[in-house]
Design a protein around this motif. Structure first.
Motif, PDB file in Angstrom:
ATOM      1  N   GLY A 196       0.837  -1.195   0.000  1.00  0.00           N
ATOM      2  CA  GLY A 196       0.000   0.000   0.000  1.00  0.00           C
ATOM      3  C   GLY A 196       0.865   1.234   0.000  1.00  0.00           C
ATOM      4  N   GLY A 197       0.210   2.381  -0.017  1.00  0.00           N
ATOM      5  CA  GLY A 197       0.928   3.633  -0.143  1.00  0.00           C
ATOM      6  C   GLY A 197       1.360   4.217   1.184  1.00  0.00           C
TER       7      GLY A 197
ATOM      8  N   ASN B  10      -0.457   0.731  12.040  1.00  0.00           N
ATOM      9  CA  ASN B  10       0.031   0.757  10.667  1.00  0.00           C
ATOM     10  C   ASN B  10       0.847  -0.516  10.446  1.00  0.00           C
ATOM     11  OD1 ASN B  10       2.597   1.244  11.782  1.00  0.00           O
ATOM     12  ND2 ASN B  10       2.420   3.458  11.513  1.00  0.00           N
ATOM     13  N   GLU B  11       1.550  -0.605   9.329  1.00  0.00           N
ATOM     14  CA  GLU B  11       2.235  -1.867   9.053  1.00  0.00           C
ATOM     15  C   GLU B  11       3.288  -2.197  10.110  1.00  0.00           C
ATOM     16  OE1 GLU B  11       4.779  -4.128   5.545  1.00  0.00           O
ATOM     17  OE2 GLU B  11       3.668  -2.297   5.055  1.00  0.00           O
TER      18      GLU B  11
ATOM     19  N   GLU C 202      -9.741  -4.208   0.348  1.00  0.00           N
ATOM     20  CA  GLU C 202      -9.828  -2.751   0.337  1.00  0.00           C
ATOM     21  C   GLU C 202      -9.215  -2.273  -0.958  1.00  0.00           C
ATOM     22  OE1 GLU C 202     -11.014   0.133   0.712  1.00  0.00           O
ATOM     23  OE2 GLU C 202     -10.749   0.378   2.851  1.00  0.00           O
ATOM     24  N   VAL C 203      -9.712  -1.174  -1.500  1.00  0.00           N
ATOM     25  CA  VAL C 203      -9.088  -0.586  -2.667  1.00  0.00           C
ATOM     26  C   VAL C 203      -7.711  -0.092  -2.221  1.00  0.00           C
ATOM     27  CG1 VAL C 203      -9.234   1.222  -4.395  1.00  0.00           C
ATOM     28  CG2 VAL C 203     -11.305   0.083  -3.615  1.00  0.00           C
ATOM     29  N   ASN C 204      -6.677  -0.672  -2.765  1.00  0.00           N
ATOM     30  CA  ASN C 204      -5.357  -0.395  -2.219  1.00  0.00           C
ATOM     31  C   ASN C 204      -4.310  -0.499  -3.317  1.00  0.00           C
ATOM     32  OD1 ASN C 204      -3.735   0.320  -0.095  1.00  0.00           O
ATOM     33  ND2 ASN C 204      -3.283  -1.786   0.470  1.00  0.00           N
ATOM     34  N   SER C 205      -3.248   0.267  -3.181  1.00  0.00           N
ATOM     35  CA  SER C 205      -2.148   0.218  -4.125  1.00  0.00           C
ATOM     36  C   SER C 205      -1.236  -0.946  -3.790  1.00  0.00           C
ATOM     37  CB  SER C 205      -1.358   1.527  -4.067  1.00  0.00           C
ATOM     38  OG  SER C 205      -2.185   2.634  -4.352  1.00  0.00           O
TER      39      SER C 205
ATOM     40  N   SER D 167       1.137   7.032  -6.803  1.00  0.00           N
ATOM     41  CA  SER D 167       0.517   6.001  -5.980  1.00  0.00           C
ATOM     42  C   SER D 167       0.955   6.078  -4.528  1.00  0.00           C
ATOM     43  CB  SER D 167       0.854   4.617  -6.536  1.00  0.00           C
ATOM     44  OG  SER D 167       0.314   4.472  -7.821  1.00  0.00           O
ATOM     45  N   GLY D 168       1.679   7.085  -4.189  1.00  0.00           N
ATOM     46  CA  GLY D 168       2.001   7.303  -2.788  1.00  0.00           C
ATOM     47  C   GLY D 168       3.150   6.494  -2.252  1.00  0.00           C
TER      48      GLY D 168
END
Length: 836
Positions: free
Chosen positions: A78-79, A547-548, A657-660, A680-681
């Motif tokens: 993800g971003g 977060n991650e 989830e809509v995710n990069s 894309s962050g």
């Protein structure tokens, strides 16, 4: 001198009786095979053999190393806007076939990927070349088996600093855990093997067991599946034993013992015949003692208790009032000759029965104990009716970043309380007498109000100092998100029902807390309500704390003690990550970076404060059906029940989830404005090896050339080149020529053919070398490589006598002695056998 040609061939086929071909897995390997001969080959001590020509089906190889700038790639789930990490990983130096390179990349992603529900699968096939597939969906791969242990025990009230640091306080009672992974639907039972025994001087409103949180419990194998998991705790109501007029029934033939200043044995109970509400009497040393049970809560509430005790949240049925004259019971409890409190701990040999011990006295005696002399019969225990107090004690279900809840591998000093998810019991709570300071990222805390007429539900979250990380002094405090009351949230609950608290996670950071109840302990939880959520549209808003860097996200449990030994229980279970915390954690990832690159490459050893907001959205969620197998818990022996968690699951095969998602195989790109994938962050700079050089160049990788792929594989709604309708599986294939950079020599060994002897200086070994096929002498011939010896190179077979050879084995190795796994069927060798 005579000679003959011998033709050798590898095959993955065998022949049937009719001469047809049969495919048999691993029937022969292209680099290790045996040929048998219809007519035996005749050899003698002077025989020689040589490799005349060969046709080799050679798969090209990749020489991967830092020298070749092709041993590294990055990927991210993800971003940076949602604080996902871009990981720089390294392929070990070596020579790889296409399949081996794909497998190695796949393995390294598995090793370094902490993110549940996200995966990158890398494979190779001869049609499409390399295949890279991104997965960001429900795989239905959660685990329900786990092992649990005690992280902190015996906290008690107002622990000392030393007790807080070690996690072992002064409270007497340590919970026992029964991990029941043998069940079809596994769970763990938390049980209180002993209860505290009080006197009028030690029992206070702040030491009531129902007001204290103790024994913090965590898993040791797996955290919650952050992409699509739940964890739950079922709590039984606090129970006590209530005694009354039936106590005398069955007492005939039973004898009792009383110990005060003296010891009296062989005592019998006699019925009370007076008018002052006593239940029985005993003659002790010529003095009749009159005993009265506290039989009702209404009577209990009329009493004035010592030490400013309130009557709520106490086991009133455990109290026995004793006077040495037949007078009215004094409503000031301590003004009676004795008041006794039931000790239910005596359940091990030789004391299998309960006993009453002195709580208060007007005499100078230091003790007064009433017990049965037939201990093995458990008479006193059997006469008390187990009754609910209508409360569920003080308990916690929380979630913590893994670094603070992984037993034995905390990120910093294990004897520093600031590294540990914990609960501190202190005074200052106007509703419950004891303020519970719950120091973890999220938690639901329940505790009874002072009167014991309702339960307070507090949802709290950790507030992290932005300048500190876990382990630093006072890095976290707790903030109350909401305060609710159980009977308001669950208006039809009764005092005999179990309650359930559930934490449900999806999309890595998104969290719902629910609470519900069953009916009379049947473990069927049809009634539940949402009490807190990180969902943006929810009125029960919680901030984003994870977060991650939080992974693995660890469930934390704390179940209340009670008043009956062994009877206060909690049941915990969940849907957990398929990634083991022993191999997948922030600590492991940080260690990997430091070991591999000599720096952490942007992966911190501990999580900093999460700063993003407005992440969680309701996306592809459906109800989850969780199976509960009580197996004796709460008196339910066999029934497996369904527990439906609203929005507790992601639809199977649907995106979480809509995710990069990104995999960067080539660094840097030619166009410096697009090489950083800013849209894309992702990280604005490619990873670089940390060196104290101001003008260092960006890290270089040409791995994409070896895979025939673009430099960046990107799945994102913000990427103009990605269309989910055209590429629904999020799959990329080799669309350019695959580049190879490794050639090799092949050594042919012939076994079971005399005693051929050769030496390999590269491996310092002796083997049956019959010939060497140099890579420089291989020429392209159709789909294979052809070799023809430029001049005769015979070797001696060294047979001892004249022999007939029916078969021999061909072993082809690389020049480093390893099997030539780059070879594919068929392999054709033409040899010349010479007899002198």
């Amino acid at each position: 001198m005579s000679s003959q040609f011998i033709y050798l061939k590898s095959s993955k086929y065998l022949k049937d009786n009719d001469g047809g071909s049969i495919l048999v897995n691993n029937s022969e390997l292209p680099y290790q095979f045996i040929n048998s001969f219809r007519e035996p080959i005749r050899v003698n001590p002077k025989s020689q053999i040589e490799i005349v020509s060969a046709d080799l089906n050679v798969e090209p190889l990749h020489d991967i190393s830092s020298i070749n700038d092709n041993d590294a790639f990055t990927y991210a789930a993800g971003g940076v806007a949602e604080e996902f990490r871009q990981k720089l990983v390294k392929i070990p130096n070596g020579t790889y076939s296409n399949e081996q390179l794909a497998q190695k990349i796949d393995n390294i992603v598995n090793q370094t990927n902490n993110v549940d529900g996200f995966d990158i699968k890398v494979s190779y096939d001869v049609i499409d070349g390399f295949n890279v597939e991104f997965f960001n969906e429900n795989f239905a791969l959660t685990e329900d088996k786990n092992e649990y242990t005690i992280l902190s025990s015996k906290q008690g009230f107002q622990q000392t600093d030393a007790e807080k640091n070690t996690g072992i306080g002064s409270y007497d009672c340590v919970a026992t855990l029964r991990n029941r992974n043998f069940l079809k639907y596994p769970n763990c039972v938390i049980q209180n093997p002993q209860v505290p025994v009080f006197t009028s001087t030690t029992l206070s409103n702040t030491t009531k067991p129902t007001n204290l949180c103790s024994n913090v419990i965590v898993p040791t194998e797996r955290g919650i599946d952050a992409s699509n998991g739940t964890t739950s705790m079922i709590l039984k109501p606090i129970q006590h034993r209530v005694y009354g007029s039936t106590f005398l029934s069955g007492a005939t033939g039973k004898t009792f013992k009383i110990v005060d200043a003296n010891t009296y044995t062989g005592l019998s109970l006699a019925a009370y015949t007076g008018s002052n509400s006593y239940d029985f009497q005993i003659s002790i040393g010529g003095t009749i003692h009159y005993f009265a049970f506290v039989k009702t809560k209404a009577f209990w509430d009329t009493l004035t208790l010592p030490n400013s005790l309130t009557t709520g949240n106490l086991p009133w049925g455990h109290f026995l009032i004793v006077n040495t004259t037949d007078t009215a019971i004094n409503t000031t409890l301590a003004s009676n000759t004795y008041s006794l409190m039931l000790d239910t701990n005596s359940t091990e040999a030789p004391d299998f029965d309960y006993k009453w011990k002195m709580f208060s006295t007007t005499t100078g005696n230091s003790q007064f104990t009433l017990s049965s002399e037939q201990l093995l019969e458990g008479y006193i225990a059997s006469k008390g009716v187990r009754t609910s107090l209508g409360i569920w004690g003080s308990s916690v279900l929380g979630l913590s970043r893994g670094e603070c809840a992984i037993v034995g591998t905390n990120q910093v000093d294990n004897v520093n309380r600031y590294t540990r998810a914990r609960i501190n019991n202190n005074d200052g709570d106007t509703q419950n007498d004891v303020r519970k300071r719950v120091l973890m990222d999220y938690a639901v805390l329940i505790s009874p109000n002072k009167a014991g007429t309702d339960m307070i539900i507090k949802v709290v979250y950790g507030t992290q100092d932005a300048s500190k990380v876990a382990g630093e002094v006072d890095w976290i405090d707790n903030t109350t998100a909401s305060t609710k009351f159980l009977k308001t949230e669950l208006p039809d609950i009764t005092g005999d029902d179990n309650i359930i608290i559930t934490a449900s996670m999806n999309a890595w950071y998104c969290l719902d807390f629910l609470i519900g109840h069953d009916t009379a302990g049947n473990c069927v939880f049809d009634t539940k309500t949402l009490i807190a959520s990180t969902l943006q549209s929810s009125t029960n808003n919680l901030p984003m704390n994870f977060n991650e860097d939080s992974f693995p996200i660890m469930p934390v449990f704390c179940a209340s003690n009670g008043y009956v030994s062994g009877q206060q229980k909690a049941l915990i279970f969940g849907n957990y990550s398929n990634k083991l915390i022993s191999t997948h954690s922030l600590a492991k990832l940080n260690a990997y970076m430091n070991t591999t690159w000599g720096s952490n490459q942007g992966i911190p050893p501990r999580q900093k404060k999460a700063l993003y907001t407005n992440y969680c959205r309701d996306y592809n969620l459906t109800d989850r059906d969780v199976k509960i197998q009580p197996n004796g818990f709460s008196g339910v022996d066999t029934a497996i029940t369904d527990y439906i968690i609203p929005d507790g699951d992601v639809e199977l095969g649907q995106e979480i989830e809509v995710n990069s998602m990104m995999m960067k195989l080539g660094m840097p790109l030619d166009d410096v404005d697009t090489s950083r994938v800013n849209a894309s962050g992702f990280s604005p700079q490619p990873p670089v090896v940390n060196e104290p050089i101001a003008d260092r160049t960006p890290f270089i990788s040409r791995l994409n050339l070896h895979m025939g792929m673009p430099s960046v594989l990107l799945v994102s709604n913000e990427d103009d080149d990605y269309d989910p309708d055209d590429n629904p599986e999020m799959r990329f294939e080799s669309d350019n020529e695959i580049i190879y950079n490794e050639s090799q020599n092949f050594i042919v060994n012939l076994s079971n053919l005399g005693k051929i002897t050769g030496q390999n200086s590269n491996t310092n070994s002796v083997s049956a070398i019959a010939g060497i096929i140099p890579s420089a002498q291989l020429t392209d011939f159709g789909n294979s490589k052809h070799f023809k010896a430029a001049y005769p190179q015979p070797v001696s077979i060294n047979a001892k006598t004249e022999e007939l050879i029916n078969n021999f084995e061909v072993n082809i190795s690389n020049d480093d002695g390893t099997p030539a796994t780059s070879l594919r069927h068929p392999i054709n060798l033409t040899c010349r056998l010479t007899e002198n």
